[in-house]
Design an enzyme around this catalytic site. Structure first.
Site, PDB file in Angstrom:
ATOM      1  CG  HIS A 173      -2.265  -0.430   0.980  1.00  0.00           C
ATOM      2  ND1 HIS A 173      -3.067   0.109   0.023  1.00  0.00           N
ATOM      3  CD2 HIS A 173      -3.005  -1.410   1.558  1.00  0.00           C
ATOM      4  CE1 HIS A 173      -4.228  -0.514   0.006  1.00  0.00           C
ATOM      5  NE2 HIS A 173      -4.214  -1.447   0.931  1.00  0.00           N
ATOM      6  CD  GLU A 178      -7.170  -0.124   8.090  1.00  0.00           C
ATOM      7  OE1 GLU A 178      -5.936  -0.178   7.941  1.00  0.00           O
ATOM      8  OE2 GLU A 178      -7.928   0.396   7.254  1.00  0.00           O
TER       9      GLU A 178
END
Ligand code: PMP
Length: 789
Positions: free
Chosen positions: A258, A322
């Site tokens: 990412h 998360e």
């Protein structure tokens, strides 16, 4: 990757640390952008687009034409993928619809909570290196489902002023019409403040870089809500020896690619697992197109070896990831102990990518430890909750002095007056019986039922018509003997008008059903919201209450009878809560046969504010008296009765409910039309001509019940014959399953209640004809002789 073998707790804070996430430093950059947008509107937006996205824009809004054709240039397979993902996201989010809460908190006081859509929402979709069209689905699908009236989407254009077609196609697929070529802080400022072309919104959603985050925070200081603070994405994987190291490595890399600030944490339960995963990561990373990004992120990532499950749970709750992937043998055991993760992926087959795109959960999740306090996006994020309350005159009587007293003590005289004025007026009011019934029942009714238009069969208005009326309204065949070609409903009026005087009620207080079992089902349909409400039943009692609860997805709470088969209202009341809509009582009770104590039934009616169903199927065999005559006093009472017992007509499947007109009207609203067939109704009319006939039969049954009771006590197999107020006897024998089978071998079928609460080794024996009862006694004598021989 840094490896830490059983790191001590003092090290956890540094192992769980994220890059500092302070956007306050960026406020100096963001503030002037907001000021310019506020003063100059679109002109400022164009200027910032030129400065930051290097594009000169004329029209900020993507033309409808472009949006409509966005999908044309996409691969068919990508479009199919988008559609499937959207369907799954829709399914999961549609299931999150909130059922209104309607809670009578005190007599005459009803409090409600309803969900309402947030009117105008702004969705931000970052541009940058990859077009995040999946985020369009994650934001737009719940916004549309929630019913948001205006949905604005901003996303930065490329240097030629174009928005990626996949982003437009996703927006179009979701029905988002207002798409703007705007990025960064200026997009947030536009949605927060509104300009000539961009509407102002009430809440802003979506990820973005630090400037976008700072702008969202700044917007939140100016009357606009935001979804959540957000930092770089992160994943924690918990892996035990059953994991597939290649899968775990791929999951870690899918996060690492990412961005170089992405967080990747592996909690391995053995050192061997850690090493196997590291080897796999090293093998896979070199194959990645974004290898450099992934490697930079991996350099900061951590591997903890924590062999103890307790430590794994404690660290994970401390870290508050998360995303959490649990690649262990029994992932659910661990998941149940995790209280802080944003989204959890259970088992070896559940990769984070599934949730990122297409499984149905939302991928917009709290990062940076915010999962301790924030939830990921859901339908709820696009709605608000509003409370309603209604006080009836009775409500003023119930809580008036409490309110006035508190207002006095807070020295708020006008508050006290607002209530005292009403208290004085209420004294002069007499509450009519009907108002009382409507008021007591309305808050208990499922909102969707309340909103249904009553089914109207125009023929009812003509009361079946007269001989000259031509009925061409219900698509029946005109041919048929004996009126059997016609739908039967108008006849219910005749049955009810015959029943009413006999039963001492008004016709409007009678419901006719396909057996009283139908009325039991309707109680659930009218009053109980599936998966939300509950009912309370006595245990043991008639099994259909629990069956209907199950079929209607309503929790059934069982309150055990006392050892002597009586019950205490207090036990029932203790099992109820705000979501308890109905208490079922059966008197005489099946299978225990006893009348329930009247004082306890009264206490439930007095102290429970929901519906009380009192099943009087067996009342004719008991010395007890029916509650029918007391219906007007108890608007929330429903009585059940049937033609199947004393009326000797079980085959016609005709049952009755007696209740306030308000409740019966609701039953008639939800029952299927023509629910009782015409032959049954005709038979009932015949029976009702000679109600006295059943008295003689009931007397015979009572005589036989006593004869059977005495004879059974004399049988060595029998331990107890419980007192009965019904047309059956509950009998405890030495070994109920064995006696049951032996009776069946003698061609006599009784009911084995061995497995029922408080009924171990009990058989329930229906009182038959004298001959049938003799056959039973004779068989039992034979079985006793065989057993003792
Ligand atoms: N209530 C009770 C207590 C029952 O025992 C029964 C049937 N055994 C019923 C209701 C059902 O009656 P119906 O035949 O009217 O459906």
């Amino acid at each position: 990757m840094q490896l830490h073998l059983s790191p001590p707790r003092e090290l956890w804070p540094s192992l769980a640390a994220r890059p500092a996430l302070s956007v306050v430093d960026l406020f100096d950059t963001v503030r002037p952008i907001f000021e310019s947008v506020e003063q100059e509107g679109d002109a400022a937006l164009r200027r910032y687009e030129e400065r930051f996205d290097h594009v000169l824009l004329d029209d900020l809004r993507v033309p409808a034409e472009t949006l409509a054709h966005a999908a044309d240039g996409l691969d068919a397979s990508l479009l199919d993928a988008l559609r499937l993902a959207k369907t799954n996201i829709e399914r999961f989010h549609a299931a999150q619809r909130f059922s209104p809460l309607i809670v009578p908190t005190a007599e005459g006081v009803v409090c409600e909570q309803h969900a309402v859509p947030i009117e105008r929402v702004g969705l931000y979709i970052p541009g940058g290196s990859a077009p995040l069209f999946s985020t369009v689905l994650m934001l737009a699908v719940p916004a549309v489902l929630a019913g948001c009236r205006e949905i604005v989407l901003c996303t930065p254009p490329d240097r030629s002023g174009q928005v990626h077609p996949a982003i437009l196609a996703a927006a179009q697929l979701c029905g988002v019409e207002r798409v703007y070529r705007l990025g960064g802080a200026q997009a947030i400022a536009a949605m927060a403040l509104g300009t000539e072309s961009v509407p102002r919104v009430d809440k802003i959603f979506g990820p973005g870089n630090a400037y976008v985050m700072a702008a969202k925070q700044w917007a939140s200081l100016h009357g606009v809500a935001i979804d959540m603070p957000a930092g770089p994405s992160e994943v924690e994987v918990i892996a035990d020896a059953t994991c597939v190291p290649a899968f775990v490595a791929a999951d870690l890399l899918s996060q690492a690619e990412h961005g170089s600030d992405s967080q990747v944490v592996l909690v391995a339960m053995t050192e061997a697992v850690a090493q196997a995963v590291v080897a796999e990561v090293e093998r896979q990373v070199v194959e990645l197109p974004r290898r450099e990004v992934a490697e930079r992120s991996l350099a900061n990532s951590r591997i903890l070896v924590l062999p103890e499950e307790k430590a794994v749970v404690a660290f994970t709750n401390f870290y508050a990831p998360e995303h959490l992937i649990i690649a262990t043998e029994r992932p659910r055991d661990l998941a149940q102990q995790i209280t802080t993760a944003g989204s959890v992926f259970l088992g070896h087959w559940s990769c984070e990518s599934a949730g990122d795109y297409a499984s149905g959960t939302n991928h917009t999740l709290p990062t940076s430890g915010y999962a301790r306090a924030y939830s990921g996006l859901s339908l709820d994020s696009f709605q608000r909750k509003t409370t309603w309350q209604t006080l009836s005159p009775q409500g003023v009587r119930t809580i008036g002095s409490c309110v006035a007293e508190m207002a006095d003590a807070e020295q708020l005289a006008a508050h006290a007056r607002a209530m005292r004025l009403r208290m004085a007026s209420v004294e002069e009011l007499a509450v009519s019986e009907e108002d009382g019934a409507i008021e007591a029942i309305a808050p208990l009714v499922r909102p969707n039922i309340q909103a249904l238009a009553p089914y109207s069969c125009a023929r009812d208005e003509f009361d079946g018509g007269n001989d000259d009326t031509v009925f061409l309204d219900a698509n029946e065949s005109p041919f048929g003997e004996d009126g059997l070609n016609r739908y039967p409903d108008p006849l219910q009026r005749a049955v009810k008008s015959k029943l009413a005087p006999l039963k001492g009620v008004r016709p409007g207080q009678i419901f006719l059903g396909n057996g009283s079992d139908e009325a039991i089902d309707l109680v659930f349909r009218v009053f109980c919201r599936p998966a939300v409400d509950n009912v309370v039943v006595l245990d043991p009692s008639y099994g259909m209450y629990e069956v209907c609860a199950g079929v209607n997805d309503v929790e059934c709470r069982k309150v055990p009878l006392r050892a002597d088969y009586s019950f205490a209202a207090a036990d029932v009341l203790a099992a109820t809560d705000a979501q308890t809509k109905v208490v079922f009582l059966c008197s005489p009770n099946n299978p225990t046969g006893n009348l329930l104590p009247e004082a306890e039934v009264s206490a439930v009616l007095r102290d429970f504010s929901g519906i009380v169903v009192l099943d009087e199927a067996y009342i004719d065999f008991s010395p007890g008296s029916t509650w029918r005559t007391r219906l007007d006093r108890y608007p929330r009472l429903i009585l059940l009765s049937t033609f199947s017992k004393a009326w000797a007509s079980a085959s016609i499947r005709l049952g009755m409910a007696f209740a306030s007109e308000t409740i019966i009207a609701l039953f008639n609203k939800v029952k299927y039309p023509y629910n009782v067939n015409i032959l049954s109704q005709r038979r009932a009319l015949q029976l009702l001509e000679h109600p006295e006939r059943i008295d003689a039969e009931v007397q015979t049954i009572l005589g036989e019940r006593e004869r059977l009771r005495v004879a059974l006590i004399g049988n060595v197999l029998v331990q107890t014959v419980f007192p009965s107020d019904a047309n059956f006897l509950l009998v405890r024998v030495a070994d109920a399953p064995a006696v049951y089978r032996a009776l069946a071998d003698h061609n006599i079928i009784v009911r084995n209640r061995h497995r029922v609460t408080l009924c171990a080794d009990c058989l329930r024996i229906t009182i038959g004809t004298p001959e049938e009862n003799d056959a039973l006694l004779c068989a039992l004598r034979d079985i006793a002789a065989e057993t003792t021989a």
